[in-house]
Design a protein around this motif. Structure first.
Motif, PDB file in Angstrom:
ATOM      1  N   THR A 125       0.794  -0.841  -0.485  1.00 11.75           N
ATOM      2  CA  THR A 125      -0.152   0.369  -0.188  1.00 11.75           C
ATOM      3  C   THR A 125       1.289   1.025   0.022  1.00 11.75           C
ATOM      4  OG1 THR A 125      -2.241   1.306   0.759  1.00 11.75           O
ATOM      5  CG2 THR A 125      -0.551  -0.086   2.974  1.00 11.75           C
ATOM      6  N   GLY A 126       0.157   2.211  -0.427  1.00 15.60           N
ATOM      7  CA  GLY A 126       0.845   3.322  -0.488  1.00 15.60           C
ATOM      8  C   GLY A 126       1.017   4.682   1.140  1.00 15.60           C
ATOM      9  N   GLY A 127       0.024   4.340   1.198  1.00 10.31           N
ATOM     10  CA  GLY A 127      -0.528   5.064   2.651  1.00 10.31           C
ATOM     11  C   GLY A 127      -1.564   4.314   3.283  1.00 10.31           C
ATOM     12  N   ARG A 128      -1.131   4.988   4.553  1.00  7.10           N
ATOM     13  CA  ARG A 128      -2.698   4.744   5.592  1.00  7.10           C
ATOM     14  C   ARG A 128      -3.322   5.050   6.230  1.00  7.10           C
ATOM     15  NH1 ARG A 128      -1.481  -0.468   8.855  1.00  7.10           N
ATOM     16  NH2 ARG A 128       0.654   0.433   9.095  1.00  7.10           N
ATOM     17  N   PHE A 129      -4.478   5.710   6.465  1.00  7.72           N
ATOM     18  CA  PHE A 129      -5.360   6.932   6.934  1.00  7.72           C
ATOM     19  C   PHE A 129      -5.744   5.933   8.828  1.00  7.72           C
ATOM     20  CE2 PHE A 129      -9.986   8.916   7.959  1.00  7.72           C
ATOM     21  CZ  PHE A 129      -9.493   9.766   9.098  1.00  7.72           C
ATOM     22  N   PHE A 130      -5.963   6.967   9.198  1.00  9.26           N
ATOM     23  CA  PHE A 130      -6.166   6.029  11.312  1.00  9.26           C
ATOM     24  C   PHE A 130      -7.001   7.147  10.833  1.00  9.26           C
ATOM     25  CE2 PHE A 130      -2.263   4.471  10.103  1.00  9.26           C
ATOM     26  CZ  PHE A 130      -2.405   2.880  10.422  1.00  9.26           C
ATOM     27  N   PRO A 131      -8.172   6.885  11.107  1.00  6.99           N
ATOM     28  CA  PRO A 131      -9.569   6.996  11.849  1.00  6.99           C
ATOM     29  C   PRO A 131      -9.615   7.570  13.553  1.00  6.99           C
ATOM     30  CG  PRO A 131     -10.435   5.698  10.307  1.00  6.99           C
ATOM     31  CD  PRO A 131      -9.181   5.664  11.039  1.00  6.99           C
ATOM     32  N   LYS A 132      -8.424   6.687  13.687  1.00  9.58           N
ATOM     33  CA  LYS A 132      -8.804   6.585  15.470  1.00  9.58           C
ATOM     34  C   LYS A 132      -8.188   8.028  15.787  1.00  9.58           C
ATOM     35  CE  LYS A 132      -9.160   3.347  19.161  1.00  9.58           C
ATOM     36  NZ  LYS A 132      -8.762   1.778  19.260  1.00  9.58           N
ATOM     37  N   ARG A 158      -2.801  12.208  -2.084  1.00  9.34           N
ATOM     38  CA  ARG A 158      -4.214  13.340  -2.106  1.00  9.34           C
ATOM     39  C   ARG A 158      -5.223  12.343  -1.413  1.00  9.34           C
ATOM     40  NH1 ARG A 158      -2.253  15.222  -8.016  1.00  9.34           N
ATOM     41  NH2 ARG A 158      -1.680  17.111  -7.337  1.00  9.34           N
ATOM     42  N   HIS A 159      -4.588  11.407  -1.966  1.00  8.79           N
ATOM     43  CA  HIS A 159      -5.830   9.777  -1.337  1.00  8.79           C
ATOM     44  C   HIS A 159      -5.950   9.563  -0.345  1.00  8.79           C
ATOM     45  CE1 HIS A 159      -7.061   4.983  -2.532  1.00  8.79           C
ATOM     46  NE2 HIS A 159      -6.927   5.361  -0.961  1.00  8.79           N
ATOM     47  N   GLU A 160      -5.165   9.756   0.403  1.00 10.85           N
ATOM     48  CA  GLU A 160      -4.669   9.785   2.360  1.00 10.85           C
ATOM     49  C   GLU A 160      -5.845  11.101   2.679  1.00 10.85           C
ATOM     50  OE1 GLU A 160      -4.723   6.750   3.335  1.00 10.85           O
ATOM     51  OE2 GLU A 160      -4.059   5.502   1.420  1.00 10.85           O
ATOM     52  N   LEU A 161      -5.391  11.673   1.985  1.00  7.88           N
ATOM     53  CA  LEU A 161      -6.233  13.259   2.008  1.00  7.88           C
ATOM     54  C   LEU A 161      -7.539  13.309   2.126  1.00  7.88           C
ATOM     55  CD1 LEU A 161      -3.216  16.253   2.201  1.00  7.88           C
ATOM     56  CD2 LEU A 161      -4.572  15.661   3.844  1.00  7.88           C
ATOM     57  N   ALA A 162      -7.895  12.546   1.343  1.00 10.00           N
ATOM     58  CA  ALA A 162      -9.417  12.317   0.225  1.00 10.00           C
ATOM     59  C   ALA A 162     -10.126  11.415   1.254  1.00 10.00           C
ATOM     60  CB  ALA A 162      -9.746  11.578  -0.754  1.00 10.00           C
ATOM     61  N   HIS A 163      -9.681  10.587   2.246  1.00 10.23           N
ATOM     62  CA  HIS A 163      -9.951   9.410   3.670  1.00 10.23           C
ATOM     63  C   HIS A 163      -9.814  10.629   4.547  1.00 10.23           C
ATOM     64  CE1 HIS A 163      -9.900   5.575   1.921  1.00 10.23           C
ATOM     65  NE2 HIS A 163      -8.686   6.011   1.468  1.00 10.23           N
ATOM     66  N   TYR A 164      -8.727  10.925   4.845  1.00  9.11           N
ATOM     67  CA  TYR A 164      -9.150  11.810   5.898  1.00  9.11           C
ATOM     68  C   TYR A 164      -9.702  12.913   5.956  1.00  9.11           C
ATOM     69  CZ  TYR A 164      -6.981  15.533   8.903  1.00  9.11           C
ATOM     70  OH  TYR A 164      -6.524  16.375   9.907  1.00  9.11           O
ATOM     71  N   HIS A 165     -10.179  14.167   4.951  1.00  2.00           N
ATOM     72  CA  HIS A 165     -11.323  15.478   5.164  1.00  2.00           C
ATOM     73  C   HIS A 165     -13.102  14.313   4.693  1.00  2.00           C
ATOM     74  CE1 HIS A 165      -7.944  17.921   4.923  1.00  2.00           C
ATOM     75  NE2 HIS A 165      -7.788  17.968   3.797  1.00  2.00           N
ATOM     76  N   LEU A 166     -12.541  13.427   3.750  1.00  2.00           N
ATOM     77  CA  LEU A 166     -13.608  13.179   4.213  1.00  2.00           C
ATOM     78  C   LEU A 166     -14.800  12.498   5.523  1.00  2.00           C
ATOM     79  CD1 LEU A 166     -14.474  11.453   0.536  1.00  2.00           C
ATOM     80  CD2 LEU A 166     -15.635  12.956   1.334  1.00  2.00           C
ATOM     81  N   TYR A 167     -13.607  11.327   6.452  1.00  4.79           N
ATOM     82  CA  TYR A 167     -13.841  10.608   7.751  1.00  4.79           C
ATOM     83  C   TYR A 167     -14.587  12.246   8.391  1.00  4.79           C
ATOM     84  CZ  TYR A 167     -13.847   8.780  11.921  1.00  4.79           C
ATOM     85  OH  TYR A 167     -14.368   8.225  13.429  1.00  4.79           O
ATOM     86  N   TYR A 204     -16.075   7.593   3.465  1.00  2.00           N
ATOM     87  CA  TYR A 204     -14.875   8.341   3.632  1.00  2.00           C
ATOM     88  C   TYR A 204     -13.988   6.693   3.010  1.00  2.00           C
ATOM     89  CZ  TYR A 204     -13.525   5.345   7.903  1.00  2.00           C
ATOM     90  OH  TYR A 204     -14.343   5.341   8.838  1.00  2.00           O
ATOM     91  N   ARG A 205     -14.777   6.180   2.717  1.00  3.36           N
ATOM     92  CA  ARG A 205     -14.317   4.598   2.110  1.00  3.36           C
ATOM     93  C   ARG A 205     -13.652   5.077   0.845  1.00  3.36           C
ATOM     94  NH1 ARG A 205     -17.397   2.436   6.302  1.00  3.36           N
ATOM     95  NH2 ARG A 205     -16.832   2.136   8.486  1.00  3.36           N
ATOM     96  N   HIS A 206     -12.974   3.029   0.612  1.00  2.39           N
ATOM     97  CA  HIS A 206     -13.392   3.233  -0.611  1.00  2.39           C
ATOM     98  C   HIS A 206     -14.501   3.066  -1.715  1.00  2.39           C
ATOM     99  CE1 HIS A 206      -9.120   2.330   0.174  1.00  2.39           C
ATOM    100  NE2 HIS A 206      -9.015   3.119  -0.119  1.00  2.39           N
ATOM    101  N   LYS A 207     -15.367   2.285  -1.820  1.00  2.00           N
ATOM    102  CA  LYS A 207     -16.325   1.938  -1.653  1.00  2.00           C
ATOM    103  C   LYS A 207     -17.589   3.520  -2.022  1.00  2.00           C
ATOM    104  CE  LYS A 207     -19.248   0.247   1.790  1.00  2.00           C
ATOM    105  NZ  LYS A 207     -19.327  -0.939   2.883  1.00  2.00           N
TER     106      LYS A 207
END
Length: 143
Positions: free
Chosen positions: A32-39, A63-72, A78-81
């Motif tokens: 994987t290129g990166g991970r976002f930790f919602p916790k 940008r991919h990880e920041l998309a998870h971050y900001h949407l969360y 914020y999930r891939h689906k």
């Protein structure tokens, strides 16, 4: 390069939103290129992606990880689906999948003396201790 400052810069330039947490390099990431930790909100990034593919590809992963971050933190999908994630990723030109890293080459070639089964390993094995998994025959190292 200070990773957290770089991620903050990308967040402001590409999203117009502030990144308020920390970003870290994680050498243990493999596929994987990166991970976002919602916790706790931090991001991990794979340094091998940056070293192998350069800053342009790495920025797309940020940008991919920041998309998870900001949407969360906006309470959106914020999930891939999720549709919101896919749309935001398209808007900011982020990568959907991390590019594949070159596989490690298997260096050592062992062969069973009895049934001629081949075994490939990265590390040396003790030939007195290990046997063939098929026929329990003796192994030897080929060059």
């Amino acid at each position: 390069m200070n990773l957290t400052n770089y991620v903050k810069q990308v967040s402001l330039e590409d999203f117009g939103w502030e990144f308020r947490h920390q970003a870290f390099w994680n050498k243990r990431l493999r596929t994987t290129g990166g991970r976002f930790f919602p916790k706790d909100g931090h991001l991990d990034f794979n340094p091998k992606i940056y070293e192998t593919f350069g800053l342009e590809t790495f920025r797309k992963i940020v940008r991919h990880e920041l998309a998870h971050y900001h949407l969360y933190y906006q309470g959106k999908g914020y999930r891939h689906k999720d549709r919101e994630f896919k749309e935001l990723l398209k808007q900011v030109d982020g990568l959907r999948y991390a590019p594949g890293l070159p596989a490690k080459k298997l260096k050592l070639h062992y062969q069973c003396r009895n049934c001629c089964t081949d075994f490939y390993r990265q590390c040396r094995i003790d030939l007195k201790r290990y046997r063939c998994g098929r026929c329990k025959g003796e192994l030897h190292l080929l060059k």
